[in-house]
Design a protein around this motif. Structure first.
Motif, PDB file in Angstrom:
ATOM      1  N   LEU A   1       0.960  -0.969  -0.139  1.00 15.66           N
ATOM      2  CA  LEU A   1      -0.020   0.074  -0.170  1.00 15.66           C
ATOM      3  C   LEU A   1       0.786   1.119   0.025  1.00 15.66           C
ATOM      4  CD1 LEU A   1      -1.912  -2.422   1.371  1.00 15.66           C
ATOM      5  CD2 LEU A   1      -3.341  -0.514   2.028  1.00 15.66           C
ATOM      6  N   ASP A   2       0.108   2.366  -0.351  1.00 17.13           N
ATOM      7  CA  ASP A   2       0.932   3.587  -0.517  1.00 17.13           C
ATOM      8  C   ASP A   2       1.002   4.199   1.094  1.00 17.13           C
ATOM      9  OD1 ASP A   2       2.143   5.867  -2.233  1.00 17.13           O
ATOM     10  OD2 ASP A   2       0.375   6.820  -0.928  1.00 17.13           O
ATOM     11  N   VAL A   3       2.164   4.493   1.691  1.00 20.93           N
ATOM     12  CA  VAL A   3       2.177   5.011   3.164  1.00 20.93           C
ATOM     13  C   VAL A   3       2.676   6.229   3.141  1.00 20.93           C
ATOM     14  CG1 VAL A   3       2.848   4.194   5.277  1.00 20.93           C
ATOM     15  CG2 VAL A   3       2.118   2.246   3.804  1.00 20.93           C
ATOM     16  N   VAL A   4       1.982   7.113   3.918  1.00 20.67           N
ATOM     17  CA  VAL A   4       2.596   8.591   4.542  1.00 20.67           C
ATOM     18  C   VAL A   4       2.385   8.685   5.681  1.00 20.67           C
ATOM     19  CG1 VAL A   4       2.375  10.949   4.096  1.00 20.67           C
ATOM     20  CG2 VAL A   4       1.709   9.567   2.291  1.00 20.67           C
ATOM     21  N   MET A   5       3.389   9.144   6.297  1.00 18.60           N
ATOM     22  CA  MET A   5       3.632   9.328   7.990  1.00 18.60           C
ATOM     23  C   MET A   5       3.680  10.596   8.067  1.00 18.60           C
ATOM     24  SD  MET A   5       6.576   6.612   9.304  1.00 18.60           S
ATOM     25  CE  MET A   5       6.218   6.962  10.932  1.00 18.60           C
ATOM     26  N   VAL A   6       2.873  10.974   9.113  1.00 18.84           N
ATOM     27  CA  VAL A   6       2.514  12.296   9.419  1.00 18.84           C
ATOM     28  C   VAL A   6       2.955  12.439  11.091  1.00 18.84           C
ATOM     29  CG1 VAL A   6       1.239  14.530   9.505  1.00 18.84           C
ATOM     30  CG2 VAL A   6       1.189  12.908   7.655  1.00 18.84           C
ATOM     31  N   TYR A   7       3.655  13.609  11.330  1.00 20.17           N
ATOM     32  CA  TYR A   7       4.043  13.681  12.984  1.00 20.17           C
ATOM     33  C   TYR A   7       4.350  14.912  13.183  1.00 20.17           C
ATOM     34  CZ  TYR A   7       8.494  11.712  11.498  1.00 20.17           C
ATOM     35  OH  TYR A   7       9.601  11.266  10.911  1.00 20.17           O
TER      36      TYR A   7
ATOM     37  N   ILE B   1       8.186   5.053   1.712  1.00 13.55           N
ATOM     38  CA  ILE B   1       7.128   5.527   2.785  1.00 13.55           C
ATOM     39  C   ILE B   1       7.671   7.134   2.770  1.00 13.55           C
ATOM     40  CG2 ILE B   1       6.521   5.868   5.205  1.00 13.55           C
ATOM     41  CD1 ILE B   1       7.450   2.495   5.438  1.00 13.55           C
ATOM     42  N   LYS B   2       6.477   7.840   2.578  1.00 15.62           N
ATOM     43  CA  LYS B   2       6.633   9.379   2.371  1.00 15.62           C
ATOM     44  C   LYS B   2       6.611   9.516   4.162  1.00 15.62           C
ATOM     45  CE  LYS B   2       5.244  13.627   0.592  1.00 15.62           C
ATOM     46  NZ  LYS B   2       4.008  14.127  -0.402  1.00 15.62           N
ATOM     47  N   ILE B   3       7.519  10.852   4.455  1.00 17.31           N
ATOM     48  CA  ILE B   3       7.374  11.307   5.723  1.00 17.31           C
ATOM     49  C   ILE B   3       7.242  12.734   5.657  1.00 17.31           C
ATOM     50  CG2 ILE B   3       8.685  11.686   7.714  1.00 17.31           C
ATOM     51  CD1 ILE B   3      10.413   9.099   7.318  1.00 17.31           C
ATOM     52  N   ILE B   4       6.195  13.105   6.527  1.00 15.07           N
ATOM     53  CA  ILE B   4       5.910  14.559   6.438  1.00 15.07           C
ATOM     54  C   ILE B   4       6.075  14.955   8.112  1.00 15.07           C
ATOM     55  CG2 ILE B   4       3.998  16.448   6.414  1.00 15.07           C
ATOM     56  CD1 ILE B   4       2.791  14.706   4.037  1.00 15.07           C
ATOM     57  N   LYS B   5       6.836  15.983   8.229  1.00 10.62           N
ATOM     58  CA  LYS B   5       7.164  16.352   9.790  1.00 10.62           C
ATOM     59  C   LYS B   5       6.705  17.583  10.085  1.00 10.62           C
ATOM     60  CE  LYS B   5      11.703  15.237   9.076  1.00 10.62           C
ATOM     61  NZ  LYS B   5      12.838  14.799   9.266  1.00 10.62           N
ATOM     62  N   GLY B   6       6.558  17.926  11.495  1.00 10.29           N
ATOM     63  CA  GLY B   6       6.239  19.150  11.848  1.00 10.29           C
ATOM     64  C   GLY B   6       4.888  19.754  11.785  1.00 10.29           C
ATOM     65  N   THR B   7       3.950  18.912  11.468  1.00 11.08           N
ATOM     66  CA  THR B   7       2.547  19.340  11.200  1.00 11.08           C
ATOM     67  C   THR B   7       1.701  18.267  11.732  1.00 11.08           C
ATOM     68  OG1 THR B   7       1.000  20.143  10.009  1.00 11.08           O
ATOM     69  CG2 THR B   7       2.299  18.444   9.040  1.00 11.08           C
ATOM     70  N   VAL B   8       0.513  18.701  12.025  1.00  6.41           N
ATOM     71  CA  VAL B   8      -0.568  17.471  12.813  1.00  6.41           C
ATOM     72  C   VAL B   8      -1.682  17.235  11.720  1.00  6.41           C
ATOM     73  CG1 VAL B   8       0.276  17.686  14.913  1.00  6.41           C
ATOM     74  CG2 VAL B   8      -1.665  19.173  14.050  1.00  6.41           C
TER      75      VAL B   8
END
Length: 434
Positions: free
Chosen positions: A187-193, A220-227
């Motif tokens: 599956l296509d996975v994005v992490m957000v924290y 896996i794509k990672i997006i940091k610094g937001t919610v």
């Protein structure tokens, strides 16, 4: 309804409950004396399996394969074991009232259970975004992971959303382990924290850089610094978008939230002394109420090695605290004493082909050793934490059993460090001396 009475009751059927039951058996509990009361429908099992192996696309572990106490290298306690030992497993039973003064527990259906000694092993509940009124957080396919019912729903949803888009909210244990497991299902996975790097409660920026790079290389794509601050749903009520605080919008067929847990102590409010979010105990897990013990996630206990009070959420402590409390209970009945609990903090994780362990306290200056290049096909690196000129904690990725034992020994010994540069150069060789 008829009232049931037991000499001993374990309230909670998680890891701690299973290991406590085994120790009761070792201590010679008699048939009919002990009951475990659990909200879950199955006998105690090794909860870490749910995030570490349950999602694997090939040969995933399933019950009865991971009932306690197999995770700690012991016998697998199948439901028949409890029957053989005369231990009553009272499942599918939620306790809604605990009266510690009268030693009575009352279930949601009105059953009452009397006890002489109680072990509170209620563990934690997951924190849900709906608790904070996040818009759309009650949409379908916004999932959490705490028990086997959650895990089965996640497996079912993944199978229904083949090649779908998954957003993982949270960059801690659950976020990292589930991202890996879900990615292995293509599956296509994005992490957000919101934090500047993953696993911020333990990892340094240097350690996190490896795992973020490794996960990125896995797609896996990672997006940091937001919610995530809102969700939208389709006409079936299923989540379709995750709106981020920074203005971005992510498509999503599944959202998995892993933002922590809260110890389940509400039943005992005002009846027992609390501290640091848990039930305060001594070094034997005795609470302020006679004949009541608290173990695992809910216990705030003296951390002997560091001389302070702590609450620890980890399976290793759940197992060991449960065993120690039962030993202390039986010693107390005999008028004997045992040593106080002397715990060395231990955390570990496994994802993809990675495996790390950490022992001790992550305080003070840090010294990175080894090569933490995420392109490395066989990574082996780690970090020492140095406080007041002594080793406080050690982390190691890719260690052998012997090397992991060595870092545990050095964290326990807390030896002096003369030179940080020499320590970085020597790396694991320093730990091997202890």
């Amino acid at each position: 309804m008829a009232e049931k009475s037991f000499k001993y009751v374990i309230l909670g059927g998680g890891n701690a409950g299973g290991y406590a039951a085994r120790e009761f058996s070792k201590q010679g509990v008699k048939p009919g004396e002990l009951a475990i009361i659990s909200k879950e429908a199955v006998a105690p099992y090794e909860r870490p399996t749910l995030s570490k192996g349950y999602l694997l696309p090939e040969s995933p572990p399933r019950l009865p394969g991971f009932h306690t106490c197999v995770g700690g290298g012991g016998e697998r306690l199948l439901p028949e074991w409890y029957v053989e030992k005369g231990i009553e497993l009272i499942l599918n039973t939620e306790i809604v009232k605990a009266d510690l003064a009268s030693k009575t527990l009352t279930s949601a259906t009105g059953e009452t259970f009397k006890y002489q000694s109680l072990i509170i092993a209620t563990g934690s509940n997951v924190i849900k975004l709906s608790d904070f009124g996040v818009q759309g957080a009650d949409s379908k396919n916004i999932l959490y992971l705490r028990d086997i019912v959650d895990a089965d729903l996640l497996v079912k949803t993944i199978s229904e959303k083949k090649d779908g888009k998954v957003v993982i909210v949270g960059g801690g244990y659950i976020g990292l382990e589930l991202s890996a497991g879900i990615k292995l299902n293509n599956l296509d996975v994005v992490m957000v924290y919101p934090e500047p790097w993953c696993m911020p409660r333990l990892f340094t920026a240097e350690l996190a850089a490896f795992y973020e790079g490794y996960y990125s290389n896995k797609g896996i794509k990672i997006i940091k610094g937001t919610v995530a601050n809102a969700f939208t749903a389709n006409s079936n009520g299923e989540v379709k978008e995750v709106k981020l605080k920074d203005g971005r919008t992510l498509e999503a067929d599944i959202v998995v939230v892993g933002v922590g847990g809260r110890p389940i102590t509400g039943l005992f409010k005002g009846q027992v002394e609390e501290e640091k979010g848990g039930i305060k105990t001594d070094g034997f897990f005795k609470t302020s109420v006679p004949d009541v013990y608290a173990v695992g996630d809910v216990a705030t206990f003296p951390m002997k090695i560091y001389g302070d009070l702590r609450r620890v959420e980890h399976v290793d402590h759940a197992r060991k605290s449960a065993e120690h409390a039962v030993k202390a209970l039986f010693a107390s009945e005999k008028g004997e004493t045992i040593d106080e609990y002397d715990y060395l903090p231990y955390f570990y994780s496994r994802s993809f082909s990675l495996s790390w362990q950490f022992y001790g306290d992550n305080v003070g200056e840090t010294v990175l050793f080894g090569d933490n290049n995420p392109e490395n096909p066989n990574p082996k690196f780690g970090s020492y934490w140095i406080k007041d000129g002594k080793v406080a904690g050690v982390f190691l990725e890719g260690g052998t059993p012997e090397e992991n034992k060595a870092i545990a020994n050095v964290a326990r010994a807390q030896p002096k460090v003369e030179s940080l540069d020499e320590l970085a150069k020597n790396g694991l060789l320093f730990a091997s001396k202890f």
